[in-house]
Design a protein around this motif. Structure first.
Motif, PDB file in Angstrom:
ATOM      1  N   GLU A 227       0.824  -1.210   0.000  1.00 28.48           N
ATOM      2  CA  GLU A 227       0.000   0.000   0.000  1.00 28.48           C
ATOM      3  C   GLU A 227       0.861   1.263   0.000  1.00 28.48           C
ATOM      4  N   LYS A 230       2.915   1.673  -3.327  1.00 25.00           N
ATOM      5  CA  LYS A 230       2.063   2.145  -4.421  1.00 25.00           C
ATOM      6  C   LYS A 230       1.726   3.620  -4.247  1.00 25.00           C
ATOM      7  N   GLY A 235       1.572   3.905  -8.248  1.00 25.90           N
ATOM      8  CA  GLY A 235       1.099   2.718  -8.937  1.00 25.90           C
ATOM      9  C   GLY A 235       2.162   2.004  -9.733  1.00 25.90           C
ATOM     10  N   GLN A 236       3.436   2.467  -9.653  1.00 26.41           N
ATOM     11  CA  GLN A 236       4.519   1.841 -10.400  1.00 26.41           C
ATOM     12  C   GLN A 236       5.236   0.749  -9.608  1.00 26.41           C
TER      13      GLN A 236
END
Length: 254
Positions: A227, A230, A235-236
């Motif tokens: 979590e 990210k 998000g990579q």
């Protein structure tokens, strides 16, 4: 040693009116290897330079409750290799001796003890046989070990290393990491900017996860989570399963 050694309070750094890092606050215990991770442009090197007094900032920074000016001799810095002029004509032994300069009065000169300390640092890093070589003649890994030797010669209590494993061979990385672990066992504090997420759990005790703002700081188990990664990497950060444990890597956005 578990008491707070490094304290950063509400640090903000501006570049051309843009905020490079904003309102960063954390405390770190001593005798630990502290990793600083985050995406490119997150402000990791800016944070380190500001803590060392090399960048202007708003906020407060202290080491053992003192300012960097008060404790400068106790703090060693290994900069990024890319920031160094490797064409400058200087011998390996003279680079390492630079670690002794702040211990020498302005009216003094390099002593036999200083030279012995520098030679010991070269031996620890496996670079003693290169003492008479020009620094620019060495490989990337050898150059990094020489600059670590310079930091060792300073006999500091806190070590700052900016991306020490970038562009070096595996042997040099293993030697450097072994030295960092030995320094930790001697009670030293290591503050290391790092980019390879797959080695985070192997290398570090504490983490600072940064993306211009502080995402989280603390023990690796509390910070190195899907979590939070990210959130930092937008998000990579991909989760890779393996042997019952989760590991992470950075992937390009789709």
């Amino acid at each position: 040693m578990n008491d707070s050694v490094i304290d950063v309070n509400h640090m903000t750094v501006h570049y051309h009116r843009n905020k490079a890092i904003e309102d960063v606050t954390f405390s770190m215990p001593g005798g630990q290897i502290i990793g600083v991770i985050g995406p490119n442009g997150a402000g990791k090197s800016t944070l380190m330079k500001a803590m060392l007094g090399l960048e202007k900032y708003k906020g407060q920074v202290s080491f053992f409750g003192q300012s960097i000016q008060q404790i400068r001799k106790e703090v060693a810095y290994v900069p990024q290799r890319s920031s160094i002029d490797w064409d400058f004509p200087v011998l390996v032994r003279d680079v390492v001796l630079m670690g002794r300069y702040m211990h020498i009065p302005w009216y003094g000169k390099v002593s036999k003890e200083d030279r012995n300390i520098a030679q010991e640092a070269l031996m620890k890093t496996g670079m003693a046989s290169f003492s008479d070589r020009q620094i620019g003649e060495l490989s990337g890994g050898q150059q990094q070990r020489v600059f670590l030797a310079r930091a060792l010669a300073q006999k500091a209590d806190i070590f700052f290393l900016d991306e020490p494993f970038v562009g070096i061979d595996m042997q040099s990385e293993e030697i450097i990491m072994s030295i960092l672990r030995q320094l930790k066992s001697d009670g030293k504090t290591l503050f290391v900017i790092h980019h390879d997420l797959s080695k985070v759990e192997q290398y570090f005790d504490q983490l600072i996860l940064l993306n211009r703002q502080l995402i989280r700081s603390g023990p690796v188990k509390d910070v190195y989570t899907p979590e939070l990664l990210k959130k930092a990497y937008g998000g990579q950060a991909a989760v890779l399963p393996g042997n019952g444990n989760e590991s992470f890597m950075v992937v390009s956005p789709s």
